[in-house]
Design a protein around this motif. Structure first.
Motif, PDB file in Angstrom:
ATOM      1  N   CYS A  60       0.827  -1.204   0.000  1.00 12.68           N
ATOM      2  CA  CYS A  60       0.000   0.000   0.000  1.00 12.68           C
ATOM      3  C   CYS A  60       0.869   1.265   0.000  1.00 12.68           C
ATOM      4  CB  CYS A  60      -0.926  -0.008   1.214  1.00 12.68           C
ATOM      5  SG  CYS A  60      -2.023   1.413   1.273  1.00 12.68           S
ATOM      6  N   ARG A  64       4.430   5.780  -3.117  1.00 13.11           N
ATOM      7  CA  ARG A  64       3.396   6.819  -2.939  1.00 13.11           C
ATOM      8  C   ARG A  64       3.885   8.188  -3.393  1.00 13.11           C
ATOM      9  NH1 ARG A  64      -1.118   6.537   1.696  1.00 13.11           N
ATOM     10  NH2 ARG A  64      -1.789   4.430   1.281  1.00 13.11           N
ATOM     11  N   TYR A  67       3.625   8.319  -7.166  1.00 10.00           N
ATOM     12  CA  TYR A  67       2.235   8.488  -7.573  1.00 10.00           C
ATOM     13  C   TYR A  67       1.782   9.933  -7.355  1.00 10.00           C
ATOM     14  CZ  TYR A  67       1.178   3.476  -8.108  1.00 10.00           C
ATOM     15  OH  TYR A  67       1.133   2.179  -8.526  1.00 10.00           O
ATOM     16  N   LYS A 133      -4.217   0.465  -1.848  1.00  9.23           N
ATOM     17  CA  LYS A 133      -3.593   1.502  -2.678  1.00  9.23           C
ATOM     18  C   LYS A 133      -4.580   2.064  -3.687  1.00  9.23           C
ATOM     19  CE  LYS A 133       0.662   1.554  -3.794  1.00  9.23           C
ATOM     20  NZ  LYS A 133       1.995   1.169  -4.302  1.00  9.23           N
ATOM     21  N   TRP A 136      -6.786   4.413  -1.889  1.00  5.06           N
ATOM     22  CA  TRP A 136      -6.066   5.673  -1.647  1.00  5.06           C
ATOM     23  C   TRP A 136      -6.064   6.533  -2.906  1.00  5.06           C
ATOM     24  CZ3 TRP A 136      -1.145   6.878  -3.855  1.00  5.06           C
ATOM     25  CH2 TRP A 136      -0.585   8.070  -3.404  1.00  5.06           C
TER      26      TRP A 136
END
Length: 193
Positions: A60, A64, A67, A133, A136
């Motif tokens: 997860c 990040r 992204y 993920k 999110w």
């Protein structure tokens, strides 16, 4: 620019691996409970539970920042760009990764000799992490009121990733574009045209 690109939803690509990893993991964990294993079932299941939580958290959280950076710099999709259907994106991902999924399943089954169910629970944790993920990403899409897309040609190959080195930028559309809701789930109501 006259020529457009085929675009796949980022969240759908992320979510595409969640179901196969989850169900293969659950199946491997169930079969893995049959042998006693070197550690015994109790230790195997406890180890598997820890691996499940660790895998879900790591998957997860992975990439990040990448992204977020790609989402922040996303350009608006052009009128010549072609939005790929959710089912096509998921099918392509699964076709390109089928051998990896099979090898992961066999490895999870084989690990039951040492620690019953642990390998399967690790695999299921990876699937759960992908679902988290995608959720999110869905929250980000709702907050920004824009869906995130990645060029299909940047996803070619078996290990291509929607936030990998080959991906230079994302494209964005309005929240109603395409046939998948924010987060990559199937849209409950038809998209506006």
């Amino acid at each position: 620019m006259r020529g457009g690109h085929g675009l796949a939803r980022v969240a759908v690509v992320v979510r595409a691996g969640a179901a196969p990893l989850w169900w293969l993991g659950v199946l491997a964990a169930g079969i893995g409970l049959l042998p006693e294993g070197l550690t015994g079932r109790r230790i195997g299941v406890l180890t598997g539970a820890a691996l499940f939580l660790l895998a879900a958290a790591m998957v997860c959280a992975a990439r990040r920042k990448r992204y977020t950076a790609l989402a922040a710099s996303a350009a608006r999709a052009g009128k010549h760009d072609v939005l790929q259907d959710r089912a096509v994106t998921a099918r392509n991902w699964r076709r390109h990764h089928r051998w990896w999924l099979l090898l992961a399943f066999l490895a999870a089954l084989g690990s039951a000799v040492a620690a019953p169910a642990a390998g399967g629970m690790l695999l299921a944790g990876c699937g759960a992490g992908l679902w988290l993920k995608a959720a999110w990403l869905g929250r980000r899409e709702r907050e920004g009121e824009a869906l995130l897309w990645v060029r299909v040609d940047w996803l070619r190959g078996g290990v291509a990733h929607p936030a990998g080195k080959r991906v230079k930028a994302y494209r964005s559309t309005g929240i109603a574009a395409g046939d998948a809701a924010p987060g990559g789930a199937r849209r409950k109501t038809p998209a506006l045209v």
